[in-house]
Write a protein that holds these residues in place. Structure first.
Motif, PDB file in Angstrom:
ATOM      1  N   ARG A 139      57.537  12.014 -34.891  1.00 34.90           N
ATOM      2  CA  ARG A 139      58.603  11.635 -35.819  1.00 34.90           C
ATOM      3  C   ARG A 139      59.616  12.754 -36.042  1.00 34.90           C
ATOM      4  O   ARG A 139      60.814  12.503 -36.119  1.00 34.90           O
ATOM      5  CB  ARG A 139      57.988  11.169 -37.141  1.00 34.90           C
ATOM      6  CG  ARG A 139      57.667   9.674 -37.093  1.00 34.90           C
ATOM      7  CD  ARG A 139      56.571   9.271 -38.032  1.00 34.90           C
ATOM      8  NE  ARG A 139      56.391   7.818 -37.982  1.00 34.90           N
ATOM      9  CZ  ARG A 139      55.883   7.137 -36.950  1.00 34.90           C
ATOM     10  NH1 ARG A 139      55.513   7.792 -35.869  1.00 34.90           N
ATOM     11  NH2 ARG A 139      55.746   5.822 -36.975  1.00 34.90           N
ATOM     12  N   MET A 140      59.137  13.980 -36.118  1.00 33.34           N
ATOM     13  CA  MET A 140      60.082  15.073 -36.327  1.00 33.34           C
ATOM     14  C   MET A 140      60.921  15.323 -35.079  1.00 33.34           C
ATOM     15  O   MET A 140      62.126  15.597 -35.172  1.00 33.34           O
ATOM     16  CB  MET A 140      59.327  16.344 -36.729  1.00 33.34           C
ATOM     17  CG  MET A 140      58.537  16.223 -38.029  1.00 33.34           C
ATOM     18  SD  MET A 140      59.456  15.560 -39.449  1.00 33.34           S
ATOM     19  CE  MET A 140      60.662  16.840 -39.707  1.00 33.34           C
ATOM     20  N   MET A 141      60.305  15.218 -33.899  1.00 41.05           N
ATOM     21  CA  MET A 141      61.076  15.404 -32.668  1.00 41.05           C
ATOM     22  C   MET A 141      62.015  14.237 -32.420  1.00 41.05           C
ATOM     23  O   MET A 141      63.126  14.421 -31.912  1.00 41.05           O
ATOM     24  CB  MET A 141      60.119  15.590 -31.480  1.00 41.05           C
ATOM     25  CG  MET A 141      59.376  16.921 -31.505  1.00 41.05           C
ATOM     26  SD  MET A 141      58.205  17.098 -30.144  1.00 41.05           S
ATOM     27  CE  MET A 141      57.488  18.716 -30.526  1.00 41.05           C
ATOM     28  N   SER A 142      61.599  13.028 -32.784  1.00 44.91           N
ATOM     29  CA  SER A 142      62.481  11.870 -32.663  1.00 44.91           C
ATOM     30  C   SER A 142      63.708  12.043 -33.547  1.00 44.91           C
ATOM     31  O   SER A 142      64.829  11.694 -33.148  1.00 44.91           O
ATOM     32  CB  SER A 142      61.737  10.586 -33.050  1.00 44.91           C
ATOM     33  OG  SER A 142      60.679  10.316 -32.169  1.00 44.91           O
ATOM     34  N   SER A 143      63.505  12.585 -34.738  1.00 44.79           N
ATOM     35  CA  SER A 143      64.633  12.781 -35.648  1.00 44.79           C
ATOM     36  C   SER A 143      65.606  13.826 -35.112  1.00 44.79           C
ATOM     37  O   SER A 143      66.818  13.756 -35.359  1.00 44.79           O
ATOM     38  CB  SER A 143      64.132  13.193 -37.033  1.00 44.79           C
ATOM     39  OG  SER A 143      63.561  14.490 -37.012  1.00 44.79           O
ATOM     40  N   LYS A 144      65.096  14.790 -34.340  1.00 50.02           N
ATOM     41  CA  LYS A 144      65.966  15.827 -33.783  1.00 50.02           C
ATOM     42  C   LYS A 144      66.852  15.298 -32.660  1.00 50.02           C
ATOM     43  O   LYS A 144      67.993  15.731 -32.505  1.00 50.02           O
ATOM     44  CB  LYS A 144      65.129  17.003 -33.277  1.00 50.02           C
ATOM     45  CG  LYS A 144      64.499  17.841 -34.384  1.00 50.02           C
ATOM     46  CD  LYS A 144      63.726  19.012 -33.799  1.00 50.02           C
ATOM     47  CE  LYS A 144      63.121  19.867 -34.906  1.00 50.02           C
ATOM     48  NZ  LYS A 144      62.363  21.022 -34.358  1.00 50.02           N
ATOM     49  N   VAL A 145      66.306  14.382 -31.860  1.00 51.28           N
ATOM     50  CA  VAL A 145      67.084  13.870 -30.726  1.00 51.28           C
ATOM     51  C   VAL A 145      67.728  12.524 -31.032  1.00 51.28           C
ATOM     52  O   VAL A 145      68.523  12.020 -30.236  1.00 51.28           O
ATOM     53  CB  VAL A 145      66.209  13.754 -29.460  1.00 51.28           C
ATOM     54  CG1 VAL A 145      65.759  15.122 -28.992  1.00 51.28           C
ATOM     55  CG2 VAL A 145      65.002  12.851 -29.697  1.00 51.28           C
ATOM     56  N   GLY A 146      67.379  11.916 -32.171  1.00 48.17           N
ATOM     57  CA  GLY A 146      68.034  10.676 -32.576  1.00 48.17           C
ATOM     58  C   GLY A 146      67.492   9.424 -31.926  1.00 48.17           C
ATOM     59  O   GLY A 146      68.177   8.397 -31.890  1.00 48.17           O
ATOM     60  N   LEU A 249      61.276  24.109 -43.978  1.00 46.99           N
ATOM     61  CA  LEU A 249      62.401  23.977 -43.053  1.00 46.99           C
ATOM     62  C   LEU A 249      62.498  22.544 -42.531  1.00 46.99           C
ATOM     63  O   LEU A 249      63.607  22.007 -42.358  1.00 46.99           O
ATOM     64  CB  LEU A 249      62.254  24.961 -41.892  1.00 46.99           C
ATOM     65  CG  LEU A 249      62.513  26.430 -42.208  1.00 46.99           C
ATOM     66  CD1 LEU A 249      62.210  27.303 -40.986  1.00 46.99           C
ATOM     67  CD2 LEU A 249      63.961  26.646 -42.660  1.00 46.99           C
ATOM     68  N   SER A 250      61.353  21.917 -42.294  1.00 49.69           N
ATOM     69  CA  SER A 250      61.353  20.512 -41.877  1.00 49.69           C
ATOM     70  C   SER A 250      61.903  19.620 -42.985  1.00 49.69           C
ATOM     71  O   SER A 250      62.622  18.650 -42.725  1.00 49.69           O
ATOM     72  CB  SER A 250      59.931  20.070 -41.502  1.00 49.69           C
ATOM     73  OG  SER A 250      59.458  20.775 -40.382  1.00 49.69           O
ATOM     74  N   PHE A 251      61.564  19.964 -44.233  1.00 53.19           N
ATOM     75  CA  PHE A 251      62.134  19.225 -45.370  1.00 53.19           C
ATOM     76  C   PHE A 251      63.655  19.369 -45.392  1.00 53.19           C
ATOM     77  O   PHE A 251      64.387  18.383 -45.578  1.00 53.19           O
ATOM     78  CB  PHE A 251      61.535  19.747 -46.674  1.00 53.19           C
ATOM     79  CG  PHE A 251      62.237  19.256 -47.905  1.00 53.19           C
ATOM     80  CD1 PHE A 251      62.011  17.982 -48.386  1.00 53.19           C
ATOM     81  CD2 PHE A 251      63.141  20.074 -48.577  1.00 53.19           C
ATOM     82  CE1 PHE A 251      62.671  17.519 -49.520  1.00 53.19           C
ATOM     83  CE2 PHE A 251      63.797  19.628 -49.707  1.00 53.19           C
ATOM     84  CZ  PHE A 251      63.560  18.342 -50.187  1.00 53.19           C
ATOM     85  N   ASN A 252      64.139  20.591 -45.196  1.00 58.77           N
ATOM     86  CA  ASN A 252      65.589  20.806 -45.172  1.00 58.77           C
ATOM     87  C   ASN A 252      66.258  20.019 -44.042  1.00 58.77           C
ATOM     88  O   ASN A 252      67.373  19.517 -44.192  1.00 58.77           O
ATOM     89  CB  ASN A 252      65.902  22.295 -45.020  1.00 58.77           C
ATOM     90  CG  ASN A 252      65.536  23.090 -46.258  1.00 58.77           C
ATOM     91  OD1 ASN A 252      65.405  22.534 -47.348  1.00 58.77           O
ATOM     92  ND2 ASN A 252      65.342  24.389 -46.107  1.00 58.77           N
ATOM     93  N   GLN A 253      65.552  19.924 -42.906  1.00 56.08           N
ATOM     94  CA  GLN A 253      66.082  19.136 -41.798  1.00 56.08           C
ATOM     95  C   GLN A 253      66.230  17.670 -42.207  1.00 56.08           C
ATOM     96  O   GLN A 253      67.224  17.015 -41.863  1.00 56.08           O
ATOM     97  CB  GLN A 253      65.153  19.239 -40.585  1.00 56.08           C
ATOM     98  CG  GLN A 253      65.581  18.376 -39.402  1.00 56.08           C
ATOM     99  CD  GLN A 253      64.513  18.299 -38.326  1.00 56.08           C
ATOM    100  OE1 GLN A 253      63.743  19.241 -38.147  1.00 56.08           O
ATOM    101  NE2 GLN A 253      64.460  17.190 -37.619  1.00 56.08           N
ATOM    102  N   CYS A 254      65.251  17.155 -42.950  1.00 52.57           N
ATOM    103  CA  CYS A 254      65.328  15.766 -43.427  1.00 52.57           C
ATOM    104  C   CYS A 254      66.504  15.584 -44.386  1.00 52.57           C
ATOM    105  O   CYS A 254      67.190  14.558 -44.358  1.00 52.57           O
ATOM    106  CB  CYS A 254      64.024  15.366 -44.107  1.00 52.57           C
ATOM    107  SG  CYS A 254      62.641  15.145 -42.976  1.00 52.57           S
ATOM    108  N   VAL A 255      66.738  16.578 -45.238  1.00 52.18           N
ATOM    109  CA  VAL A 255      67.877  16.504 -46.161  1.00 52.18           C
ATOM    110  C   VAL A 255      69.192  16.464 -45.389  1.00 52.18           C
ATOM    111  O   VAL A 255      70.091  15.679 -45.695  1.00 52.18           O
ATOM    112  CB  VAL A 255      67.856  17.702 -47.140  1.00 52.18           C
ATOM    113  CG1 VAL A 255      69.136  17.739 -47.971  1.00 52.18           C
ATOM    114  CG2 VAL A 255      66.639  17.638 -48.044  1.00 52.18           C
ATOM    115  N   VAL A 256      69.285  17.292 -44.355  1.00 48.82           N
ATOM    116  CA  VAL A 256      70.501  17.296 -43.526  1.00 48.82           C
ATOM    117  C   VAL A 256      70.669  15.952 -42.833  1.00 48.82           C
ATOM    118  O   VAL A 256      71.775  15.392 -42.777  1.00 48.82           O
ATOM    119  CB  VAL A 256      70.430  18.442 -42.492  1.00 48.82           C
ATOM    120  CG1 VAL A 256      71.571  18.316 -41.478  1.00 48.82           C
ATOM    121  CG2 VAL A 256      70.500  19.793 -43.186  1.00 48.82           C
TER     122      VAL A 256
END
Length: 271
Positions: A139-146, A249-256
């Motif tokens: 899920r975190m990698m999917s969110s990075k690449v969209g 940092l992962s939380f901040n990525q979700c906020v962004v």
């Protein structure tokens, strides 16, 4: 488990030929990760990435994965994904974790295993933690690449990780259950952000309602964090554990991720 890794490493020093190919492959990819996390610049004038030579050796060993893989096969693919993520090779990381997830499905990691089938609590927790680690990374990698996530939450039937029934030595072998549970909750939110804010499908709620729902979930996640996983103002001058920093940092990525479509929407309206 870390104790198994230490045992394997000791055996390798004594007689490398006593190890099977999967054990050797796992050691090489662990060496690659060790260099990747400790050396953040090229090793020499050729510009080789840290740990790349170890990673290449590991890949030559794991050329073909059997139809019915072992947990070791899946763990190695997860480490391949981690190495590529650290090296900022996001699409490669996404591909490796997707492969690991599908192999996990074939051996039923997404379902609970009956105690009569596997009475060893540590062995069951190894399966549980491996599955949820893959879930978080997917899920975190999917969110990075969209890209969409691989599996729907309602299809996952396995229990959350727990330390119940484990000895102190066994607990030291595994990632902290509270930390992994918090990571799972955050990964669910990340998957929801991609599905609700970046999807082109027509959804019943308005865009504003979906954004507010995501931010409520993020706020609730922060408030529900156990004290040992929180970042406090007084921690700024002290050494905070790396995994806790990465969690925030992962939380901040979700906020962004949740904020970006709002800014794009405002920009489009203003023009």
């Amino acid at each position: 488990p870390s104790s198994a890794v230490r045992t394997t490493l000791e055996r390798a020093y004594q007689d490398l030929r006593s190890l099977d190919q999967l054990a050797v492959c796992k050691l090489f990819v662990l060496f690659a990760l060790g260099e990747a996390y400790s050396i953040r610049s090229p090793l020499d004038n050729t510009g080789a990435l840290p740990g790349l030579h170890y990673f290449a050796r590991a890949k030559t060993i794991l050329r073909v994965i059997p139809e019915r893989p072992k947990i070791d096969h899946i763990e190695i693919l997860v480490m391949f994904a981690l190495y590529n993520s650290v090296m900022n090779r996001r699409h490669s990381a996404f591909r490796y974790i997707g492969s690991a997830m599908r192999l996990g499905l074939t051996i039923g990691l997404y379902q609970n295993m009956a105690e009569r089938q596997l009475p060893d609590k540590a062995a069951r927790q190894r399966r549980v933690r491996l599955w949820w680690t893959m879930y978080v990374l997917d899920r975190m990698m999917s969110s990075k690449v969209g890209y969409p996530t691989l599996l729907k939450d309602e299809d996952v039937e396995v229990d959350l990780p727990t330390d119940e029934g484990l000895t102190d030595a066994q607990k030291d072998d595994f990632i902290d259950a509270d930390y992994l549970t918090a990571s799972i909750s955050l990964a669910r939110i990340a998957g929801g952000i991609i599905g609700s804010l970046y999807s082109r499908r027509k959804l019943p709620d308005t865009f504003s309602q979906r954004v507010q729902a995501i931010f409520r979930k993020l706020r609730d996640w922060v408030e529900a964090l156990p004290p040992g996983l929180q970042l406090r103002q007084e921690d700024a001058s002290s050494q905070v554990a790396r995994h806790i920093v990465m969690l925030h940092l992962s939380f901040n990525q979700c906020v962004v991720l949740a904020t970006r479509p709002i800014l794009l929407h405002v920009f489009r309206i203003s023009n």
